[in-house]
Design an enzyme around this catalytic site. Structure first.
Site, PDB file in Angstrom:
ATOM      1  N   GLU A 127      -6.926  -1.985   8.056  1.00 56.70           N
ATOM      2  CA  GLU A 127      -6.851  -2.650   7.033  1.00 56.70           C
ATOM      3  C   GLU A 127      -7.984  -1.896   5.861  1.00 56.70           C
ATOM      4  OE1 GLU A 127      -6.131  -4.667   9.234  1.00 56.70           O
ATOM      5  OE2 GLU A 127      -4.382  -5.789   8.987  1.00 56.70           O
TER       6      GLU A 127
ATOM      7  N   PHE B  88      -3.328 -21.319  11.348  1.00 57.56           N
ATOM      8  CA  PHE B  88      -3.398 -19.930  12.012  1.00 57.56           C
ATOM      9  C   PHE B  88      -3.792 -19.035  11.001  1.00 57.56           C
ATOM     10  CE2 PHE B  88      -0.978 -16.403  13.807  1.00 57.56           C
ATOM     11  CZ  PHE B  88      -2.102 -16.025  14.544  1.00 57.56           C
ATOM     12  N   GLN B  89      -4.675 -17.992  11.260  1.00 60.57           N
ATOM     13  CA  GLN B  89      -4.960 -16.817  10.259  1.00 60.57           C
ATOM     14  C   GLN B  89      -5.071 -17.512   8.934  1.00 60.57           C
ATOM     15  OE1 GLN B  89      -1.736 -13.900  11.057  1.00 60.57           O
ATOM     16  NE2 GLN B  89      -3.086 -13.015  12.665  1.00 60.57           N
TER      17      GLN B  89
ATOM     18  N   LYS C  36       1.913 -18.149   1.307  1.00 60.07           N
ATOM     19  CA  LYS C  36       3.163 -17.620   1.936  1.00 60.07           C
ATOM     20  C   LYS C  36       4.301 -18.463   1.027  1.00 60.07           C
ATOM     21  CE  LYS C  36       5.755 -17.271   5.970  1.00 60.07           C
ATOM     22  NZ  LYS C  36       5.955 -16.091   6.598  1.00 60.07           N
TER      23      LYS C  36
ATOM     24  N   MET D  56     -28.720  11.189   9.761  1.00 54.77           N
ATOM     25  CA  MET D  56     -29.686  10.513   8.737  1.00 54.77           C
ATOM     26  C   MET D  56     -30.734   9.363   9.211  1.00 54.77           C
ATOM     27  SD  MET D  56     -30.550  11.055   5.713  1.00 54.77           S
ATOM     28  CE  MET D  56     -29.350  11.602   4.542  1.00 54.77           C
TER      29      MET D  56
HETATM   30  C1  LIG Z   1     -20.754   1.312   8.244  1.00 58.85           C
HETATM   31  C2  LIG Z   1     -22.202   1.871   8.325  1.00 58.85           C
HETATM   32  N1  LIG Z   1     -23.039   1.418   9.388  1.00 58.85           N
HETATM   33  C3  LIG Z   1     -24.161   1.979   9.325  1.00 58.85           C
HETATM   34  C4  LIG Z   1     -24.591   2.689   8.278  1.00 58.85           C
HETATM   35  C5  LIG Z   1     -26.060   3.499   8.564  1.00 58.85           C
HETATM   36  N2  LIG Z   1     -26.218   4.740   8.443  1.00 58.85           N
HETATM   37  C6  LIG Z   1     -26.193   5.212   7.595  1.00 58.85           C
HETATM   38  S1  LIG Z   1     -26.263   7.223   7.837  1.00 58.85           S
HETATM   39  C7  LIG Z   1     -26.147   7.087   9.433  1.00 58.85           C
HETATM   40  C8  LIG Z   1     -25.664   8.087  10.535  1.00 58.85           C
HETATM   41  C9  LIG Z   1     -24.194   8.662   9.837  1.00 58.85           C
HETATM   42  O1  LIG Z   1     -24.131   9.606  11.272  1.00 58.85           O
HETATM   43  P1  LIG Z   1     -23.115  10.570  11.216  1.00 58.85           P
HETATM   44  O2  LIG Z   1     -21.810  10.077  10.777  1.00 58.85           O
HETATM   45  O3  LIG Z   1     -23.046  11.399  12.518  1.00 58.85           O
HETATM   46  O4  LIG Z   1     -23.816  11.561  10.071  1.00 58.85           O
HETATM   47  P2  LIG Z   1     -24.945  12.681   9.941  1.00 58.85           P
HETATM   48  O5  LIG Z   1     -26.175  12.004   9.227  1.00 58.85           O
HETATM   49  O6  LIG Z   1     -25.131  12.794  11.301  1.00 58.85           O
HETATM   50  O7  LIG Z   1     -24.535  13.779   9.354  1.00 58.85           O
HETATM   51  C10 LIG Z   1     -26.067   5.448   9.788  1.00 58.85           C
HETATM   52  C11 LIG Z   1     -25.643   5.059  10.975  1.00 58.85           C
HETATM   53  C12 LIG Z   1     -23.879   2.992   7.328  1.00 58.85           C
HETATM   54  N3  LIG Z   1     -24.218   3.811   6.334  1.00 58.85           N
HETATM   55  N4  LIG Z   1     -22.614   2.679   7.320  1.00 58.85           N
END
Ligand SMILES: Cc1ncc(C[n+]2csc(CCOP(=O)(O)OP(=O)(O)O)c2C)c(N)n1
Ligand SMILES: [Mg+2]
Lengths: 161, 566
Positions: B50, B112-113, B162, B480
């Site tokens: 979803e 439920f749900q 529903k 990052m």
């Molecule tokens: C749903 C979610 N969980 C955690 C984060 C925190 N976060 C920001 S950037 C990042 C790293 C992303 O890694 P990747 O997709 O490999 O991208 P890269 O920075 O290596 O290009 C994380 C964990 C986020 N932005 N969104």
């Protein structure tokens, strides 16, 4: 600074939680909150006392206004207004203090609404400072319980010229 | 007035609202609605999760400017959609999300749900409803579309018990939706426009600071006209990219935490900042008191709460960006003493100064022989798509490199989760956009971490022939976060090393897609070319230099002039 806001809002399920959720979600403070229907049963009036710097109050008002269910937001303190709060106080009242309690209540134009062998429940209405004063004076006599309604407020009618 | 079942009324109303595509996932609570849906010519895109449905509807909405629609079942179906609803909310994207709910008689019984999705989504929707009265079904839907698309757009959720979907109702006549309590102000105040023009005519060092509002209100032409006529440099937020042509010599690119040196310097030294549809987000301003300290500020925004929230503004203009810019352009032209040439040439010295900053520290990266640099991948994608592709991103370094190195010349070609920063956004959003514009190259520029958050949508792309391309900038890190650890946490790479990563080429193949890999710099171009020429979903796995950083970088809370450079 303390501000008393009057919020007209649609009398719909969930509308109140939109307002309270806004305050908790944005860390705005609520000192008291009163809600009831207006003359138009589809609209409720909510009186809300909050505290904050001018810029915060401005955000609060804008954010409230942004809620779809909100009809109107006014900062009552911007003009002349009357405010009232009611308090119910259960105070110890034995043979020695009974007369004193009644005297005090009379001065504050309050009344006794419930009596037991060793306590009175009294009702006092007034501004926030009056409520505070009556509580301070009764305290040494032994207050058992306090229930306050929170403030309601109304703008004064414009003076005739 | 005709009588019909609720589900039929919903479909009819959706059609009246111009909906031709819906993204969703069925379940018990919405089974009646699906039964009707399959009888119409509204296309229903079955996703695999979803969250994917709502992100896809969001991608569709961002790409087209129309309202995106998603249908989710009650309980877990609805809660799975929440992150994507919040994503749309943070970026002001118009959506209508229909969720199923247990029958009215069971609400509140822990059925439920059953979940209180209206309560859950209250702070992350523009508005939401639980339809209790079947006769309110159609009016509520109409209101929802109106609210989602008008004013500052946003997602609206309607929870449908529903038995309400199954009730017989009289279909109300279509009439214009008007709401007593919701009348967004779109027209600018003429007095404020005059003040803005006066400031524009007096300024020596103006900068336009443009946000997503320019894209949402389709104001790019008016903006471009203003910037070019008066010779004003333009910087854009992440959400504003494409609002002004990225290849124009007046474009400074992005500002803020990972903005260009020139953009951050220009804002810091400007004497007039014209903020258009932007909201002074902390990622843009850095330390607030050092942000544009000498500038007078004009702020155009449709949402009064955005104005003077973080930064005090001198000339607030609460209005639709397009109407406000039109009014400014017209007001300038109506002024008898206005000479565009004179103003433009008065700004020459300033533009030269800005160009000097650009030349001093352009966006740059260091070559390392054979090793693939992520910035190089983006430059190549930019070159091989002639800057015309529709790009989505995931979140992290991949997103910032894309924002820096792809030069967007048109609005609605860069879809990214800005406000919420949702990893997993890019792939489903790309699918939504590709279904809107099958002829465009649609590329999700991804990280190896983020892509795994909604990788299941590859099946959706395959099923519906949405031949999107995914370019994974694979550093085997949550890059990052790793970069922050490198710079501010003594290189303690706590839980940011992806110790096990799937073989993305094999994974693509398992989905019936095509997988390509580049391990050296000279393999990059052939891989991109092959991907673009392939009539299928393609994953490109680029093994990039692992510890590459995103620069410039303004450490959180520092002034934006305190940039760490390459
Ligand atoms: C749903 C979610 N969980 C955690 C984060 C925190 N976060 C920001 S950037 C990042 C790293 C992303 O890694 P990747 O997709 O490999 O991208 P890269 O920075 O290596 O290009 C994380 C964990 C986020 N932005 N969104
Ligand atoms: Mg990574």
């Amino acid at each position: 600074m303390k501000h008393t806001l009057s919020v007209l809002l649609q009398n719909k399920p969930g509308a109140l939680s939109r307002v309270t959720g806004l305050f908790s979600g944005r860390c705005f403070n609520i000192e008291s909150l009163c809600v009831a229907e207006t003359m138009d049963p589809s609209i409720s009036c909510l009186t809300l006392v909050t505290r904050g710097e001018e810029s915060v109050i401005e955000q609060v008002m804008k954010q409230l206004h942004k809620l779809i269910d909100v009809v109107k937001v006014t900062d009552i303190c911007e003009n002349e207004y009357v405010e009232r709060e009611m308090v119910l106080i259960r105070v110890k009242a034995d043979a020695g203090t009974r007369a004193e309690v009644l005297r005090i209540i009379d001065i504050f134009r309050g009344k006794v609404v419930d009596v037991s062998a060793n306590s009175y429940a009294v009702e006092v209405t007034g501004s926030e400072s009056k409520i505070k004063a009556v509580i301070d004076i009764l305290k040494p006599l032994g207050i058992k319980e306090i229930i306050r309604t929170g403030t309601i407020a109304m703008a004064r009618a414009p003076k005739n010229r | 007035m005709s009588t019909m079942v609720g589900s039929q009324a919903i479909i009819r109303c959706l059609k009246e609202e111009g909906v031709d595509i819906i993204f969703g996932y069925p379940g018990g609570a919405v089974i009646e609605l699906y039964d009707e849906l399959c009888k119409t010519d509204i296309k229903h895109i079955l996703v695999r999760h979803e969250q994917g449905a709502v992100h896809a509807a969001d991608g569709y909405a961002r790409a087209t400017g129309k309202v995106g629609v998603a249908v989710l079942t009650s309980g877990p179906g609805a809660t799975n959609g929440v992150t994507a609803i919040a994503t749309a909310y943070c970026d002001s994207i118009p959506l209508v999300v229909l969720t199923g709910q247990v029958p009215r008689a069971l609400i509140g019984n822990d059925a439920f749900q059953e979940v209180d999705i209206v309560g859950i989504t209250r702070p992350c929707t523009k508005h939401n409803y639980l339809v209790n009265d079947p006769e309110q079904l159609v009016p509520t839907l109409r209101e929802a579309f109106y609210i989602a698309a008008s004013g500052r757009p946003g997602p609206v959720l309607i929870d449908l018990p529903k038995d309400v979907i199954a009730s017989f109702i009289a279909y109300p006549e279509q009439k214009e939706t008007r709401m007593q309590t919701y009348q967004p102000n779109v027209k600018p105040h003429p007095g404020q426009i005059e003040k803005a023009c006066k400031a524009l005519l007096q300024s020596q060092k103006p900068v336009l600071y443009v946000g997503g509002g320019v894209i949402l209100s389709d104001a790019h032409e008016e903006l471009t006209h203003l910037a070019r006529t008066l010779n004003i440099p333009v910087t854009m937020t992440l959400m504003g990219l494409g609002g002004f042509p990225g290849t124009d010599s007046l474009s400074l690119g992005m500002l803020g935490m990972h903005g260009t040196y020139a953009a951050n310097m220009a804002v810091a030294k400007s004497d007039l900042l014209i903020a258009v549809g932007s909201r002074f987000d902390d990622r843009v301003t850095g330390k607030l008191d050092a942000f544009a300290p000498d500038a007078k500020i004009i702020h155009i925004d449709i949402d009064p709460t955005s104005i003077s929230k973080n930064v005090d503004v001198d000339v607030p203009i609460v209005a639709d960006c397009k109407l406000a810019l039109q009014a400014i352009n017209a007001c300038l032209e109506a002024n008898p003493s206005f000479s565009p040439q004179e103003i433009a040439s008065r700004h020459n010295a300033w533009v030269e100064q800005v160009n000097e900053w650009e030349n001093k520290h352009p966006l740059a990266y260091q070559e390392e022989g054979d090793i693939i640099k992520p910035q190089y991948v983006i430059e190549k994608i930019n070159e091989l798509t002639r800057g015309d592709a529709l790009i989505t991103t995931e979140v992290g370094q991949n997103q910032m490199w894309t924002a820096q190195f792809y030069k967007f010349n048109q609005p609605r070609r860069f879809l990214t989760s800005g406000g919420l920063g949702t990893m997993g956004y890019g792939l489903p959003a790309a699918i939504g956009a590709k279904l809107a514009y099958p002829q465009l190259d649609v590329i999700d520029i991804a990280g190896d971490g983020s892509i795994q958050m909604n990788i299941q949508e590859l099946a959706t792309a395959k099923q519906w022939g949405a031949n999107v391309k995914v370019a994974i900038l694979n550093n085997n890190y949550l890059g990052m976060v790793r970069q922050w650890q490198e710079l501010f946490y003594n290189r303690h790479y706590a839980s940011t090393v992806m110790e096990h990563t799937p073989d993305f080429v094999a994974l693509a193949q398992a989905y019936g897609a095509v997988g390509l890999r580049a391990k050296t710099k000279d393999e990059v171009e052939p891989v991109i070319k092959e991907a673009l020429a392939t009539d299928n979903v393609v994953i490109m796995d680029f093994a990039i230099s692992r510890e590459e950083g995103v620069f410039p970088m303004v450490p959180a809370g520092k002034a934006t002039t305190e940039m760490l450079l390459v």
